[in-house]
Design a protein around this motif. Structure first.
Motif, PDB file in Angstrom:
ATOM      1  N   TYR A  50       9.297   5.122  -0.685  1.00 39.62           N
ATOM      2  CA  TYR A  50       9.646   6.149   0.309  1.00 39.62           C
ATOM      3  C   TYR A  50       8.724   6.114   1.520  1.00 39.62           C
ATOM      4  CZ  TYR A  50      12.041   7.714  -3.852  1.00 39.62           C
ATOM      5  OH  TYR A  50      12.814   7.750  -4.967  1.00 39.62           O
ATOM      6  N   GLY A  51       7.803   5.159   1.551  1.00 39.26           N
ATOM      7  CA  GLY A  51       6.893   5.068   2.671  1.00 39.26           C
ATOM      8  C   GLY A  51       5.635   5.900   2.504  1.00 39.26           C
ATOM      9  N   ASN A  52       5.445   6.488   1.326  1.00 39.91           N
ATOM     10  CA  ASN A  52       4.232   7.265   1.092  1.00 39.91           C
ATOM     11  C   ASN A  52       3.068   6.349   0.733  1.00 39.91           C
ATOM     12  OD1 ASN A  52       5.458   9.919   1.243  1.00 39.91           O
ATOM     13  ND2 ASN A  52       6.470   9.359  -0.681  1.00 39.91           N
ATOM     14  N   PRO A  53       1.887   6.665   1.233  1.00 42.70           N
ATOM     15  CA  PRO A  53       0.723   5.903   0.785  1.00 42.70           C
ATOM     16  C   PRO A  53       0.523   6.101  -0.716  1.00 42.70           C
ATOM     17  CG  PRO A  53       0.051   7.817   2.069  1.00 42.70           C
ATOM     18  CD  PRO A  53       1.536   7.727   2.171  1.00 42.70           C
ATOM     19  N   SER A  70      -0.643   7.033  10.164  1.00 43.14           N
ATOM     20  CA  SER A  70       0.209   5.962  10.664  1.00 43.14           C
ATOM     21  C   SER A  70       0.087   5.845  12.183  1.00 43.14           C
ATOM     22  CB  SER A  70       1.666   6.251  10.293  1.00 43.14           C
ATOM     23  OG  SER A  70       2.508   5.239  10.776  1.00 43.14           O
ATOM     24  N   PRO A 124       0.816  -1.214   0.000  1.00 44.38           N
ATOM     25  CA  PRO A 124       0.000   0.000   0.000  1.00 44.38           C
ATOM     26  C   PRO A 124       0.849   1.263   0.000  1.00 44.38           C
ATOM     27  CG  PRO A 124       0.130  -0.892   2.205  1.00 44.38           C
ATOM     28  CD  PRO A 124       0.997  -1.760   1.335  1.00 44.38           C
ATOM     29  N   TRP A 125       2.194   1.147  -0.009  1.00 39.81           N
ATOM     30  CA  TRP A 125       3.022   2.338   0.021  1.00 39.81           C
ATOM     31  C   TRP A 125       4.150   2.214  -1.012  1.00 39.81           C
ATOM     32  CZ3 TRP A 125       2.531  -0.100   5.025  1.00 39.81           C
ATOM     33  CH2 TRP A 125       3.457  -1.127   5.224  1.00 39.81           C
TER      34      TRP A 125
END
Lengths: 281, 59
Positions: A133-136, A260, A129-130
Motif C-alpha cells: 500500500y506504499g506504507n513504510p 516522502s 522498504p514499503w
C-alpha cells in the motif's frame, strides 16, 4: 512462340502456401512452358525468359501477386518428361531472409512499422522498504524494563524501519521487425536505457525500460538496407529511476518517519521517451 | 495510510487514467495507428532524431 501455363494440372503440380504464426512464409508453384525452339539445355534458359516475359514477377526478387511480403527466392527448371520442347519451372517465394530469422514481421519504413512480440514473466528477488500500500515497513517495541540489554528507557517505544526481501514479478518482452533505415545505430541509441514517458503496454510511465536493441542486415538489395531489429523491454512495477534514502548513521536504516520527497526521493537519471507511437501495443 | 504517509513507488498516473488511455487506443483504427507510427519513426528513418546524452533533460 512459347506458351506459359501456371500451375499446370496436366503435369501433376499444385501450388502450396505455408503459413506460420498468422504470417505467410513460403509459396511454391510451377509453370509449364511449351513450344520452345532452342535445343539441348538452352531450352531451360529460354523457358525462364519466356515465363518472365509473360509474368513480370517471375524473376529473382519479384513480388508475389497474391501474397504481399513474399518474394521470388528460388527458381528451379526441369524437363517435362521426354518432351524436349517443354519444361517445368518450380518457383519458391519466401519472406525476405526467411532462412536467417525465426520471426518475420513487416517493415513499412516511412509508413510505420509492425512488430511481433514474445516474452514472459518471472519472479525476482527484490528488497523493498514499503508494503503493497506504499506504507513504510516499520516495526516497534515498547521497552518494559524486563529486557537484559534494554536500548532505551523503560516506558518508551522504539521504531525501526525494516526493508524486507520479496519476490517481484519482472516481465520481459521482445519485439522483432524490419526497418529499412540508413542509421540503425541511431535507433539502438535512441531506445536503449530509455524508460517510457507515456502509458505503455498498460503500465504507468517509468515502469518500462528498453534494455537491449540489436540489428543485423536482412536485405542488402534495398536502399537503404533493410535490417531486422530486436527490441527488448523490461517491466519493473516499482519503476526504474533510482531511489535515495536518508539513512540514520547510528542505526544504518532509514528513520521510521522519513518523509516522502524529502527523506526519500526518486532521482531522474534515465532519459524517457514515449513508446506507444513507435510500438503501438 | 494517507497520501501524506505514502512513500511507495511514484504514482504519477491513476488506474482510471490508464484504463482511459487504453480505451482511447483501442478505438484507433489500424490506419490511424500506422500514421502515428510513421510520424514517430520518420525522424529516426531520416536520421533527424537527436539522441540526448545521459544526464541531459528528458526528451
Amino acid at each position: 512462340m512459347a506458351t506459359v501455363t501456371l500451375n499446370p494440372v496436366a503435369v501433376g503440380t499444385s501450388p502450396q502456401i505455408t503459413q506460420r504464426g498468422g504470417i505467410y512464409q513460403e509459396l511454391r508453384f510451377s509453370a509449364l512452358v511449351s513450344g520452345l525452339t532452342e535445343t539441348d539445355n538452352a531450352v531451360l534458359e529460354e523457358a525462364i525468359d519466356a515465363a518472365a516475359a509473360a509474368h513480370s514477377n517471375l524473376v529473382p526478387g519479384g513480388a508475389s501477386t497474391n501474397y504481399p511480403g513474399l518474394f521470388c527466392d528460388e527458381i528451379s527448371v526441369r524437363m517435362n518428361g521426354t518432351d524436349t520442347k517443354s519444361v517445368i519451372i518450380d518457383y519458391t517465394f519466401r519472406r525476405k531472409s526467411a532462412s536467417s530469422v525465426t520471426y518475420l514481421g513487416v517493415g513499412y519504413h516511412d509508413n510505420g512499422a509492425q512488430f511481433t512480440w514474445s516474452g514472459g514473466t518471472a519472479l525476482t528477488q527484490h528488497e523493498t522498504p514499503w508494503d503493497a500500500y506504499g506504507n513504510p515497513i516499520v516495526v516497534s517495541h515498547a521497552w518494559q524494563g524486563t529486557e537484559l540489554d534494554q536500548a532505551a528507557p523503560t516506558g518508551t517505544t522504539s521504531y525501526i524501519s525494516s526493508p524486507i526481501s520479496v519476490q517481484l514479478p519482472l516481465t520481459t518482452v521482445t519485439g522483432r521487425g524490419f526497418l529499412t533505415i540508413a542509421y540503425p545505430d541511431l535507433v539502438s541509441k535512441a531506445f536503449t536505457g530509455y524508460v517510457n514517458s507515456d502509458i505503455w503496454a498498460g503500465e504507468p510511465p517509468g515502469t518500462w525500460m528498453c534494455t537491449s536493441v540489436t540489428w543485423e542486415p536482412s536485405d542488402t538489395n534495398t536502399s537503404p538496407v533493410t535490417f531486422e531489429f530486436s527490441f527488448t523491454f523490461e517491466h519493473n512495477p516499482q519503476g526504474f529511476q533510482p531511489l535515495v534514502w536518508f539513512i540514520n548513521p547510528r542505526t544504518g536504516t532509514p528513520p521510521h518517519n522519513v518523509v516522502s520527497g524529502v527523506g526519500v526521493r526518486q532521482i531522474v537519471w534515465y532519459p524517457s521517451r514515449p513508446f506507444y507511437p513507435y510500438f503501438p501495443v | 495510510m494517507t497520501e501524506d504517509t505514502y512513500i511507495g513507488p511514484p504514482r504519477n498516473v491513476t488506474a482510471d487514467e490508464i484504463n482511459a488511455t487504453i480505451a482511447e487506443r483501442q478505438a484507433l483504427t489500424e490506419e490511424e495507428k500506422r500514421e502515428l507510427s510513421a510520424d514517430a519513426w520518420g525522424p529516426l528513418v531520416r536520421g533527424e532524431l537527436r539522441v540526448r546524452p545521459y544526464g541531459d533533460s528528458n526528451t
